[in-house]
Design a protein around this motif. Structure first.
Motif, PDB file in Angstrom:
ATOM      1  N   SER A  88       0.840  -1.211   0.000  1.00  6.77           N
ATOM      2  CA  SER A  88       0.000   0.000   0.000  1.00  6.77           C
ATOM      3  C   SER A  88       0.870   1.253   0.000  1.00  6.77           C
ATOM      4  O   SER A  88       0.617   2.197  -0.752  1.00  6.77           O
TER       5      SER A  88
ATOM      6  N   VAL B 149       1.350   4.154  -3.080  1.00  2.97           N
ATOM      7  CA  VAL B 149       1.113   5.596  -2.883  1.00  2.97           C
ATOM      8  C   VAL B 149       2.414   6.382  -3.050  1.00  2.97           C
ATOM      9  O   VAL B 149       2.462   7.390  -3.755  1.00  2.97           O
TER      10      VAL B 149
ATOM     11  N   ARG C   7       4.101   5.888  -6.818  1.00  2.78           N
ATOM     12  CA  ARG C   7       2.969   5.674  -7.718  1.00  2.78           C
ATOM     13  C   ARG C   7       3.421   5.488  -9.174  1.00  2.78           C
ATOM     14  O   ARG C   7       2.963   4.608  -9.876  1.00  2.78           O
TER      15      ARG C   7
ATOM     16  N   LEU D 191      -7.585   0.804  -0.767  1.00  2.00           N
ATOM     17  CA  LEU D 191      -7.644   2.263  -0.595  1.00  2.00           C
ATOM     18  C   LEU D 191      -6.489   2.947  -1.313  1.00  2.00           C
ATOM     19  O   LEU D 191      -6.675   3.991  -1.945  1.00  2.00           O
ATOM     20  N   SER D 192      -5.297   2.351  -1.202  1.00  2.00           N
ATOM     21  CA  SER D 192      -4.125   2.962  -1.849  1.00  2.00           C
ATOM     22  C   SER D 192      -4.247   2.894  -3.372  1.00  2.00           C
ATOM     23  O   SER D 192      -3.858   3.829  -4.065  1.00  2.00           O
TER      24      SER D 192
ATOM     25  N   PHE E 181      -7.070   2.913  -4.989  1.00  2.00           N
ATOM     26  CA  PHE E 181      -8.100   3.925  -5.312  1.00  2.00           C
ATOM     27  C   PHE E 181      -7.491   5.327  -5.285  1.00  2.00           C
ATOM     28  O   PHE E 181      -7.726   6.134  -6.184  1.00  2.00           O
ATOM     29  N   MET E 182      -6.670   5.575  -4.253  1.00  2.00           N
ATOM     30  CA  MET E 182      -6.031   6.885  -4.116  1.00  2.00           C
ATOM     31  C   MET E 182      -5.085   7.140  -5.293  1.00  2.00           C
ATOM     32  O   MET E 182      -5.053   8.239  -5.859  1.00  2.00           O
ATOM     33  N   SER E 183      -4.348   6.095  -5.667  1.00  2.00           N
ATOM     34  CA  SER E 183      -3.410   6.202  -6.784  1.00  2.00           C
ATOM     35  C   SER E 183      -4.157   6.494  -8.085  1.00  2.00           C
ATOM     36  O   SER E 183      -3.725   7.310  -8.900  1.00  2.00           O
TER      37      SER E 183
ATOM     38  N   LEU F 285      -7.105   7.972  -8.315  1.00  2.00           N
ATOM     39  CA  LEU F 285      -7.603   9.352  -8.243  1.00  2.00           C
ATOM     40  C   LEU F 285      -6.496  10.344  -8.587  1.00  2.00           C
ATOM     41  O   LEU F 285      -6.711  11.315  -9.307  1.00  2.00           O
ATOM     42  N   LEU F 286      -5.287  10.092  -8.031  1.00  2.00           N
ATOM     43  CA  LEU F 286      -4.155  10.981  -8.295  1.00  2.00           C
ATOM     44  C   LEU F 286      -3.789  10.974  -9.772  1.00  2.00           C
ATOM     45  O   LEU F 286      -3.433  12.004 -10.342  1.00  2.00           O
TER      46      LEU F 286
ATOM     47  N   TYR G  84      -6.321  13.129 -11.491  1.00  2.00           N
ATOM     48  CA  TYR G  84      -6.107  14.536 -11.131  1.00  2.00           C
ATOM     49  C   TYR G  84      -4.916  15.119 -11.885  1.00  2.00           C
ATOM     50  O   TYR G  84      -4.958  16.233 -12.369  1.00  2.00           O
TER      51      TYR G  84
END
Lengths: 160, 162
Positions: free
Chosen positions: A13, A17, A20, A146-147, A149-151, A153-154, A157
């Protein structure tokens, strides 16, 4: 302490992040660090089997100094094009620190010894949970999802 | 015979120094500084010096010999004349369970430890749960790295890097 799978999942994880866009090799070095601290376990089990139980082995490796020494030694075992020794050492050390933080969550360690400041035998812990609960790997999988998903999203973005 | 790289020499030397530190610190500082409010102590030590731990918060491990109930409490026998008292909201362990307990020792007056929290140790399941992690780690490691005997180092496996 959580099992190897949980440490691996938490390390993965962090790797996803923190690195990435980094190559798989860098992510794998963080994962290596996340499980490396427990390398004393097979030796401890063998010693326990011969009635020469050496508790200090586990205590010493589960410390900041132990993490630095193990990360340094592990980094010396790699020769990777495009990655110098310091970068390899840093990535492995990040994984090692994640291992120590995860182990600090559990309070019996405070009584039996997570000596972060080894050789000073001062037990430190966040005193939150018992060790080795069966659902720790589920927590690890949740963190990994979660990581990811965060990756994702980043990536959206930053448009990369 | 491959030439040992300077980094590896330094790594081996550092690990060697650390092992020397471990051995010497074991000899020079055999006792830990405890910060926990619970004193980690074996049940044998509590029974040998019950007055020393009377009314103190203790953390210990024990094997449950038998379990009985008294009102809303569960009482577990752990030794010939030593018991653990569990108040029902925190649950009750089973006969044969090896448990970690935190509680207050009243061994001297009532032959019992009033348990605040407990956890059933299960080493076999812990090892079994570690096996998938070890297999997954080895698979991932070998997927990314290869061992080069010429340089005596792990190197990147060709064509596997993103």
């Amino acid at each position: 302490m959580p099992d190897v799978l949980t440490h691996l999942l938490v390390g993965a994880s962090i790797a996803i992040v923190y690195r990435r866009n980094g190559p798989r090799i860098e992510q794998m070095l963080i994962i290596l660090g996340a499980v490396l601290i427990d390398i004393e376990r097979p030796f401890s089990w063998l010693l326990a089997g011969t009635s020469l139980e050496w508790i200090s082995l586990g205590q010493a490796f589960h410390s900041i100094l132990g993490a630095v020494v193990l990360a340094y030694f592990a980094a010396a075992c790699f020769q990777i094009n495009g990655l110098d020794f310091n970068s390899v050492f840093k990535l492995i050390l990040i994984g090692c620190i994640s291992h120590l933080l995860l182990d600090m969550v559990m309070y019996p360690w405070a009584e039996y010894g997570l000596y972060l400041l080894y050789p000073l035998q001062l037990a430190l812990s966040f005193n939150l949970l018992w060790p080795d609960l069966w659902w720790y790997p589920i927590l690890g999988v949740t963190l990994l999802l979660l990581s990811l998903f965060m990756s994702h999203l980043l990536k959206i973005y930053h448009g990369s | 015979m491959p030439r040992i790289r300077p980094e590896l020499k330094r790594g081996i030397a550092l690990l060697g120094l650390f092992i020397i530190l471990m051995v010497s610190s074991d000899l020079l500082f055999p006792y830990s500084i405890q910060k926990s409010q619970y004193i980690a102590v074996s049940i044998e030590d509590i029974k040998a010096n019950p007055s020393l731990f009377e009314g103190e918060s203790v953390s210990t491990t024990a094997t449950i010999i038998s379990v009985s109930s008294s009102g809303s409490n569960f009482i577990a026998q752990i030794e010939e004349d030593a018991y653990l008292t569990f108040q029902s909201p925190i649950g009750s362990p089973q006969e044969g369970d090896r448990v970690y307990v935190r509680g207050i020792s009243w061994i001297q007056t009532n032959d019992t430890i009033i348990v605040h929290e407990f956890y059933v140790l299960d080493y076999s399941s812990s090892i079994i749960r570690s096996i998938p992690g070890i297999i997954l780690f080895i698979a991932l490691f070998l997927w990314v790295f290869d061992f080069d005997f010429k340089t005596f180092a792990f190197i990147e496996r060709r064509g596997k890097s993103a």
